[in-house]
Design a protein around this motif. Structure first.
Motif, PDB file in Angstrom:
ATOM      1  N   ARG A  98       2.279  -2.239  -0.322  1.00  0.00           N
ATOM      2  CA  ARG A  98       1.104  -1.528   0.166  1.00  0.00           C
ATOM      3  C   ARG A  98       0.067  -1.383  -0.948  1.00  0.00           C
ATOM      4  NH1 ARG A  98       2.298  -0.970   5.800  1.00  0.00           N
ATOM      5  NH2 ARG A  98       4.584  -1.071   5.897  1.00  0.00           N
ATOM      6  N   GLU A  99      -1.177  -1.245  -0.532  1.00  0.00           N
ATOM      7  CA  GLU A  99      -2.292  -1.032  -1.460  1.00  0.00           C
ATOM      8  C   GLU A  99      -2.372  -2.099  -2.550  1.00  0.00           C
ATOM      9  OE1 GLU A  99      -2.138   2.922  -2.962  1.00  0.00           O
ATOM     10  OE2 GLU A  99      -2.140   3.841  -0.980  1.00  0.00           O
TER      11      GLU A  99
ATOM     12  N   GLY B 260      -0.980  -4.987   3.578  1.00  0.00           N
ATOM     13  CA  GLY B 260      -0.314  -5.215   2.297  1.00  0.00           C
ATOM     14  C   GLY B 260       0.004  -6.686   2.142  1.00  0.00           C
TER      15      GLY B 260
END
Length: 282
Positions: A43-44, A167
């Motif tokens: 993620r991110e 992601g």
């Protein structure tokens, strides 16, 4: 260790963990739950706009690892894999949509061409045809690994229903979620290693190293010294240089032609035996 043993080790420096056989064995998993599968998504990830200067993209890729190493937030092997993935690519997003990706190999290619990063923007050097997968489609581990293998890509962006970036996944994060029982079925190193290792000597310039990596389409180069026997020349591994090393080098703003491989290479070399299992390697 004898010179002959060191010569054998050179075959193993870049053992081919991306081989189809390794992927198929490692993807032969039992009852991977949806939650476990989703844990492979990083993620991110690092996101940049198409008008971000390439020199700033390189600084961001290098800065991810530097920041995490400084704050000591890496607590597990999975954390380390996430860190490596976060620092190995930048996803180019415009108006909420993924339009490209920049990976370490792009930095190496530009370095080999002696391009000036000061006047380049991400939109001009990114890979525009990005292979992606919807999060709702991410239900089968082997399918995701096969997609990476089929398109010869290291990263697979995962999108939501509105085509927004959720992601990324990589071969390494997908392999990490395999259960220990599956690792017992991994073959030996000799079955998947790559014997066609590209080598260079410690006195080669980093510019030559970058150009050699591009010409040979490899992500790492073994740095070797010649053994003492003139009758049977032997290559003794003393270090290794990867795409990530070149990214870190460029982030420092140094001139490739002014430094040799010896100054940049990672050492000592981690060596394994042909009969070792990939479970041990992992």
């Amino acid at each position: 260790m004898s010179a002959s043993q060191m010569q054998n080790d050179i075959d193993l420096i870049t053992y081919n963990l991306n081989s189809q056989k390794f992927l198929e064995v490692n993807a032969n998993v039992n009852a991977i739950t949806p939650l476990e599968l989703k844990s492979a998504i990083i993620r991110e990830p690092l996101i940049v706009s198409p008008d971000t200067m390439v020199i700033d993209v390189i600084a961001k890729m290098s800065g991810v690892r530097l920041c995490c190493n400084t704050t000591r937030t890496v607590k597990s092997k999975l954390d380390e894999l996430y860190l490596e993935a976060l620092s190995s690519c930048a996803v180019v997003v415009e108006n909420g949509q993924v339009i490209g990706i920049i990976v370490e190999k792009d930095v190496v290619r530009l370095s080999a061409q002696q391009q000036s990063f000061d006047c380049l923007v991400a939109g001009k050097v990114m890979l525009p045809s990005v292979v992606t997968m919807g999060e709702s489609e991410f239900t089968d581990l082997f399918f995701a690994i096969n997609l990476l293998q089929q398109h010869h890509i290291p990263h697979l962006p995962i999108l939501d229903g509105q085509k927004h970036l959720v992601g990324i996944v990589t071969k390494e994060t997908l392999r990490q979620i395999c259960r220990p029982m599956d690792l017992l079925r991994l073959p030996q190193v000799t079955e998947v290693m790559n014997r066609d290792v590209i080598c260079a000597t410690p006195d080669n310039s980093m510019l030559n190293i970058a150009q050699q990596k591009v010409d040979c389409c490899v992500s790492s180069i073994a740095i070797v010294e010649t053994g003492e026997s003139p009758e049977i020349p032997q290559k003794i591994p003393v270090g290794i240089i990867t795409d990530r090393d070149l990214v870190q080098f460029q982030a420092l703003g140094l001139k490739l032609e002014s430094y040799t491989a010896k100054a940049v290479m990672s050492t000592p070399v981690l060596a394994v035996k042909p009969e070792d299992s990939l479970k041990k390697v992992q």
